[in-house]
Design a protein around this motif. Sequence first.
Motif, PDB file in Angstrom:
ATOM      1  N   ARG A 189      63.706 -23.743  14.600  1.00 23.66           N
ATOM      2  CA  ARG A 189      64.227 -23.041  15.783  1.00 23.66           C
ATOM      3  C   ARG A 189      64.102 -21.533  15.622  1.00 23.66           C
ATOM      4  O   ARG A 189      63.737 -20.825  16.565  1.00 23.66           O
ATOM      5  N   ARG A 190      64.416 -21.047  14.418  1.00 23.89           N
ATOM      6  CA  ARG A 190      64.309 -19.602  14.178  1.00 23.89           C
ATOM      7  C   ARG A 190      62.852 -19.143  14.251  1.00 23.89           C
ATOM      8  O   ARG A 190      62.558 -18.077  14.794  1.00 23.89           O
ATOM      9  N   MET A 191      61.937 -19.960  13.721  1.00 26.41           N
ATOM     10  CA  MET A 191      60.520 -19.608  13.776  1.00 26.41           C
ATOM     11  C   MET A 191      60.028 -19.548  15.223  1.00 26.41           C
ATOM     12  O   MET A 191      59.334 -18.595  15.624  1.00 26.41           O
ATOM     13  N   LEU A 192      60.383 -20.556  16.036  1.00 22.80           N
ATOM     14  CA  LEU A 192      59.959 -20.552  17.429  1.00 22.80           C
ATOM     15  C   LEU A 192      60.563 -19.375  18.189  1.00 22.80           C
ATOM     16  O   LEU A 192      59.907 -18.780  19.063  1.00 22.80           O
ATOM     17  N   LYS A 193      61.795 -19.041  17.859  1.00 21.14           N
ATOM     18  CA  LYS A 193      62.422 -17.900  18.521  1.00 21.14           C
ATOM     19  C   LYS A 193      61.674 -16.614  18.216  1.00 21.14           C
ATOM     20  O   LYS A 193      61.440 -15.789  19.113  1.00 21.14           O
TER      21      LYS A 193
END
Length: 589
Positions: A275-279
């Motif tokens: 999720r952090r990477m996609l954000k």
Amino acid sequence: MEAFEDDNPFENDVDRLSSEASSTSRVNISAPSSPPPSAAHLASPTISHQSRPFPSPGTSRHPQPMYKNDFCCNRDKWLHSGDDVEILITDAQKTTVHSTTPYIVYVIQAGTAEARHRYSEFESLQSSLTKLYPTLIIPPIPSKQSISDYATNPSKAKEDVAMIARRKRMLQTFLNRIARHPILSNEHVFHRFLDGEVSWTEVLHSQPLSLLPKNILKAPSHNPTDQSVLPAYEALPNPSATYPLRHPEQRFIDSEVFTTKFANHLNGPMEKVSRRMLKRWSESAHDHSELGAALNGFSLNESGALASAIEKTGQAVDATYMSTTRLLQELEQNWAEPLHEYTQFASIIKKLLVYRHQKHVQYEMTKDTLENKRELLEEYEKSEREAKRLEEALARGRVDFSPRPEGQEENEGPDEPASAYLPPHPEPNPYRRRAPGMGFLNALSYTLHGMMDVDPETARRNGISKTRETISQLEDALHLAAQDLKYSGSTIQADLDRFQRQKVADLREMTISMARSHRDWCKKVACRDCVLLRAYLACGQNLETWQAAKREIEKIPDHPNSMPATQSGKGAAGSSNTRRDSSATVNGR
């Protein structure tokens, strides 16, 4: 109980591992997980990954003959036609049919049939299959919207474009996983769901769904809709999920431990980091979009070669934005969504193991209850035998000491029966006067005592008959519980083996898709030998657009402070075309 070995639905699966030899570390990862792909898929391994939606068709797949010849409907025939069939959700439409408020329906294309269902109907299908097949791993559906989304803006939450697109993909995956399951694909309820001419409400209120019991633990594992054995199942207890087992099976303990670790890995670091990477990728794409717009606007304020160079640089940044957006979409579809699906799979497997645990507890509790009832019956029968011996002894005593009538000889023949007088059993005296000073509780006890049967002989015999009847019911219930335990254990283990093969194939496809997406992005984004755009060197940018931008930048005239060729003293090496580092001017060198 041996007959239930023939009822194992996975017994004909040649790729299935035996229950005794299977474990999470000895699964044949090259075994197929679902029906074979078409010859086109096998002949073209370099097919674009955008056209390969999950679930993964597997990598070591071989065409299998079609063993099924008896079809219940056209959808069943289409699903088992031997081709690489795929169910598609082609559209999501807003409608108000049979409702006062608008809602979204998803258009399902299954061969020549077209059906329309809303999210709640997908949810009811998944719930119905879970009740019909309590020993199988039913694929999950996408999660509902959060309560905070509905609280802030209910209408927007229902019509969110990104959410609807994500649901389309995951619901399509849900249907295809059922279609490729060796057992669920034969269920007529699923066939009717794909048929657009059948009302889903009618399906929910017709057999077999209308025959499902309220408590799935008090129904046979192999056929919960069997009404003929439900009375016998009423004698079974309803244990809790946390009730401890005295004799647990080690293989299911290992499965629970492995599933817990798997769920913790997915719910913990993997999903959070994803999720952090996609954000951050989304933020990077947004920044590139704003930067490209700013550069394109800035180029309008300049003229000549400088304006053209700034415009080309803005176009290169726009190309980077488009490439990053495409990478973000691919990562979300081929990595984040399958990862979230497997977190749901972990929860489903936990519930499946809990069901099997409760069935095992049910068997042990029924066995204990049966043993207690048999001990109670032995005590009753022992008391009955002692009472009969006592009664016979009293009867002999009454015969020996009873007075004889006049004129009767004492040496009476043995063939003449002696008249034994047995007085009736004393009944409770209903006219007993209440003792002075008796309180309310004593009066209530006296009243209940008069209402109850105080004859110990009658109570004992009633207890014997009821206990024997209970034992007979418990014996039938114990036999059914043993059958359910054996069937659920073998079937759950077989489906866990199938799921392990599916998981290996899907995780392999997920990692390959991620590597392929990054490779394609890096091919499109590369910037070399561009001093003025050195900031983009680490991440690279669209090669063609950035090379065009570089050519335009090269056309910009030299800096006014550049050293003339005559003063350089280095001949051709110091020509006027040699560009200086801009930092040299800033530093005054």
